[in-house]
Design an enzyme around this catalytic site. Structure first.
Site, PDB file in Angstrom:
ATOM      1  N   ARG A   8     -26.893 -15.904 -34.243  1.00 36.65           N
ATOM      2  CA  ARG A   8     -26.324 -15.717 -35.629  1.00 36.65           C
ATOM      3  C   ARG A   8     -25.023 -16.172 -35.761  1.00 36.65           C
ATOM      4  NH1 ARG A   8     -30.907 -14.234 -35.567  1.00 36.65           N
ATOM      5  NH2 ARG A   8     -31.658 -12.596 -36.883  1.00 36.65           N
ATOM      6  N   ALA A  35      -6.497   1.041 -28.921  1.00 36.41           N
ATOM      7  CA  ALA A  35      -7.146   0.846 -29.832  1.00 36.41           C
ATOM      8  C   ALA A  35      -7.108  -0.851 -30.293  1.00 36.41           C
ATOM      9  CB  ALA A  35      -6.698   1.664 -31.379  1.00 36.41           C
ATOM     10  N   LYS A  80      -7.279   3.216 -19.018  1.00 32.36           N
ATOM     11  CA  LYS A  80      -7.905   2.666 -20.023  1.00 32.36           C
ATOM     12  C   LYS A  80      -8.511   1.106 -19.697  1.00 32.36           C
ATOM     13  CE  LYS A  80      -4.569   4.637 -23.453  1.00 32.36           C
ATOM     14  NZ  LYS A  80      -3.635   4.459 -24.242  1.00 32.36           N
ATOM     15  N   GLU A 127       9.359  -4.624 -26.082  1.00 34.01           N
ATOM     16  CA  GLU A 127      10.021  -5.191 -24.934  1.00 34.01           C
ATOM     17  C   GLU A 127       8.758  -5.912 -24.120  1.00 34.01           C
ATOM     18  OE1 GLU A 127      11.370  -2.526 -21.852  1.00 34.01           O
ATOM     19  OE2 GLU A 127      11.819  -4.342 -20.675  1.00 34.01           O
ATOM     20  N   CYS A 182       3.396   5.093 -32.789  1.00 32.05           N
ATOM     21  CA  CYS A 182       2.081   5.804 -33.230  1.00 32.05           C
ATOM     22  C   CYS A 182       2.229   7.337 -32.845  1.00 32.05           C
ATOM     23  CB  CYS A 182       1.000   5.135 -32.495  1.00 32.05           C
ATOM     24  SG  CYS A 182       0.387   3.449 -33.311  1.00 32.05           S
TER      25      CYS A 182
END
Ligand SMILES: [Zn+2]
Length: 334
Positions: A8, A35, A80, A127, A182
């Protein structure tokens, strides 16, 4: 490569078979796997980008799960970068994925960035972005700056030698503690997803050499007020980084040191006067904090902080220096 998987996408005239082959060979560094970084990485992997280097110093926390599609409950407490690599490998087993559980400091940026064609932004602090910006200028590697907070975000492609860099946009680091994060200002779950989609599309454009991508075009979105702005950022005539080639963020000494008794000392990016009253107020909403004898003493996320007016902090209860620095950047000062 499986013909059906990308069918596709290959029929898009903007990509075609030639574009798809470029993606298959491409090597991209994903700087930060929260995220923003993980949604960008997933979009690139599903698009057929064959080689991803995933970098993150932090562990998956329960408070990440409201906005990170790649992580599930069992990932809490895992690095993570590793959790993301596992998830992505299951999506496309042919992809070549590397997980680096490190703080992306000057040394690491100089080691990894010359190995890739492009860096995408999943960072949570200015930073590290300045460090990436300097390393990308030095090694001539394009990168995409993207940042999110609360209900808004912005993104801009930076092509060394062909338009402005991050320091043309933000010439100097703000004083310690001046920027919200956040952790303190919050984040609306769909915001990093939306910005990751724009970032991933720009990354694909860069990798296939699409002429439509304009260096220095900054897109700003607020998903709550539904405002979208496009600003053309100019190259600053006296930019210290891309014009004068003073790559100050690559020459910085390490900010972390482990002291006796498993106390980690973190030095601020710039020594300055921290507003301790404001800091104590902000931290007391997240845990326990008080101003005591000219320093702030706080307990947040199981760690004990002692913060001095010049921005220096001693952190106990977190023996890993990278993790201690992550907590510092999140809660004390960017
Ligand atoms: Zn510049």
């Amino acid at each position: 490569m499986g013909q059906k998987r990308f069918s596709r996408q290959v029929i898009l005239p903007q990509l075609g078979t030639a574009g798809q082959q470029k993606l298959r060979k491409a090597r991209v560094l994903v700087a930060g796997c929260g995220a923003l970084g993980s949604h960008t990485a997933a979009a690139l992997l599903r698009a057929g980008v064959g080689n991803l280097i995933l970098v993150d110093r932090d562990l998956v926390e329960e408070s990440n799960l409201h906005r990170v599609a790649a992580f599930i409950d069992q990932d809490v407490g895992r690095p993570k970068a590793e959790a993301l690599a596992n998830r992505l490998q299951a999506i496309w087993p042919e992809a070549n994925l590397e997980a680096w559980v490190i703080h992306l400091g000057p040394r690491e940026a100089e080691e990894l960035i010359p190995k890739v064609e492009l860096v995408v932004d999943g960072l949570d602090n200015l930073e590290s972005r300045y460090t990436v910006n300097d390393a990308c200028i030095k090694h001539g590697v394009p990168w995409i700056y993207t940042a999110v907070l609360a209900t808004y975000g912005m993104t801009m492609a930076i092509l060394p030698g062909e338009g402005p860099c991050l320091r043309c946009l933000f010439p100097n680091p703000p004083p310690p503690g001046a920027l919200p994060t956040c952790a303190t200002a919050g984040i609306l779950g769909p915001v990093p997803q939306a910005l990751a989609a724009w970032q991933a599309a720009a990354a694909i454009q860069l990798l296939v050499g699409a002429p439509e991508l304009i260096p220095g075009e900054l897109l700003y979105f607020d998903l709550w007020t539904r405002k979208v702005n496009t600003i053309q950022v100019a190259r600053a005539p006296s930019c210290p980084a891309c014009v004068e080639k003073r790559l100050e963020f690559l020459d910085r000494p390490s900010r972390t040191a482990t002291l006796c008794g498993e106390v980690v000392q973190i030095l601020p990016r710039e020594r300055g006067n921290l507003d301790l009253v404001e800091l104590a107020g902000r931290l007391s909403r997240l845990g326990k904090a008080e101003l005591r004898g000219g320093v702030v003493v706080a307990e947040v996320e199981g760690a004990s902080f002692t913060v001095f007016p010049d921005g220096r902090a001693l952190i106990k209860g977190v023996p890993d220096p990278g993790r201690a620095q992550a907590l510092y950047d999140q809660y004390i000062a960017r």
